[in-house]
Design an enzyme around this catalytic site. Structure first.
Site, PDB file in Angstrom:
ATOM      1  N   ASP A 248       0.810  -1.220   0.000  1.00 28.03           N
ATOM      2  CA  ASP A 248       0.000   0.000   0.000  1.00 28.03           C
ATOM      3  C   ASP A 248       0.846   1.274   0.000  1.00 28.03           C
ATOM      4  O   ASP A 248       0.438   2.321   0.526  1.00 28.03           O
ATOM      5  CB  ASP A 248      -0.957   0.023   1.203  1.00 28.03           C
ATOM      6  N   GLU A 249       2.032   1.201  -0.600  1.00 26.19           N
ATOM      7  CA  GLU A 249       2.937   2.357  -0.627  1.00 26.19           C
ATOM      8  C   GLU A 249       3.192   2.856  -2.046  1.00 26.19           C
ATOM      9  O   GLU A 249       3.960   3.787  -2.241  1.00 26.19           O
ATOM     10  CB  GLU A 249       4.277   1.992   0.019  1.00 26.19           C
TER      11      GLU A 249
END
Length: 304
Positions: A248-249
């Protein structure tokens, strides 16, 4: 003495007017170090080949010194896409550009991956079927069979690829086979509840879009709606981003929010968030398919 034919006489056939040759619409997207003359170089290239620019957007990052540009043009000179690419390679080399050029009307071959929540998949399939999303979906992959009927209703092949901790390498190898079999150019994780391995994320960098049901960077990882409920948030959101090895980066493409209040339990937040997720993902996929998203390190430049 013969009389001239009356106007509209069906016995008179007007000479046929040759139909104009179809014009190819071309999209060019590029990035390089900013310097004077870049816009002139691109517009001059199009003009010299009889092209007509129909849309042009550019951005110069004053902090990094990088330049980004996206141009739509009609190949009215009839040069042809392959020759245009060959010619532009010389311009790109001169200015150290990274670039891509393709037929602006060609739908992008897009593989959709999903688990058990079908709202994002259903939205993408409907948009594709109505022509409002410039993609072609040749296959759907899922680790469950719940949405096999939905795929069948659109006549799209459905591949059931179960995933466990022990079978993950085999499952990802099968996924890559499907990508190759269908000439896939983009993979969309439409609420696919499995984390891709670091190796796969690196191999397909910039080619995998995920929808995360949270307004990142808040509430990463599993059950973000439950995390949001514990914090008593008043806004819930969704984030479409490119997949990277860091969970999720990845670079963010699009985000949106919906207002909520204390009366909504976690399950109600899940329901409220579905529309946000679907529209955020559709916008991100559409912009990527139209070459409107350019990677800029950990960020993106989006010419929406």
């Amino acid at each position: 003495m013969a009389r001239p034919p009356a106007r509209g006489d069906p016995s008179v056939t007007a000479p046929a007017t040759p139909s104009p040759a179809p014009t190819t619409d071309v999209v060019l997207a590029l990035a390089c170090a900013d310097r004077p003359g870049l816009v002139a170089a691109v517009s001059g290239f199009v003009f010299e080949r009889g092209g007509n620019i129909t849309e042009s957007q550019q951005y110069g990052d004053t902090l990094t010194g990088d330049f980004f540009m996206r141009v739509d043009f009609a190949d009215e000179g009839g040069v042809g896409l392959e020759q245009l690419r060959e010619d532009f390679a010389q311009v790109a080399e001169r200015h150290a550009m990274t670039w891509q050029m393709h037929d602006a009307r060609r739908p992008l071959r897009t593989l959709v991956m999903v688990s058990r929540f079908g709202h994002c998949l259903n939205d993408l399939l409907f948009r594709q079927s109505t022509g409002s999303l410039q993609v072609e979906i040749p296959a759907i992959v899922s680790n469950h069979r719940d949405l096999e009927g939905l795929a069948a209703s659109y006549g799209i092949p459905f591949h059931h690829v179960p995933v466990t901790a022990q079978t993950k390498p085999e499952a990802e190898a099968r996924l890559l086979e499907i990508v190759d079999e269908h000439d896939v150019e983009l993979v969309v994780l439409a609420r696919y509840m499995q984390v891709l391995s670091d190796g796969l994320a690196r191999r397909m960098a910039g080619q995998v879009i995920n929808i995360h049901h949270s307004f990142l960077p808040s509430f990463k990882g599993a059950k973000p709606y439950h995390q949001a409920h514990r914090r008593g948030v008043k806004l819930i959101g969704a984030t479409a981003h490119y997949v990277t090895p860091e969970l999720d980066e990845g670079p963010i493409i699009e985000q949106d929010v919906a207002r909520v209040d204390h009366r909504l339990a976690p399950d109600a937040l899940v329901t409220a968030g579905r529309d946000v997720e679907a529209r955020v993902l559709a916008r991100a996929v559409g912009w990527h398919a139209e070459s409107r998203v350019l990677l800029h390190g950990e960020r993106t430049v989006v010419f929406s």
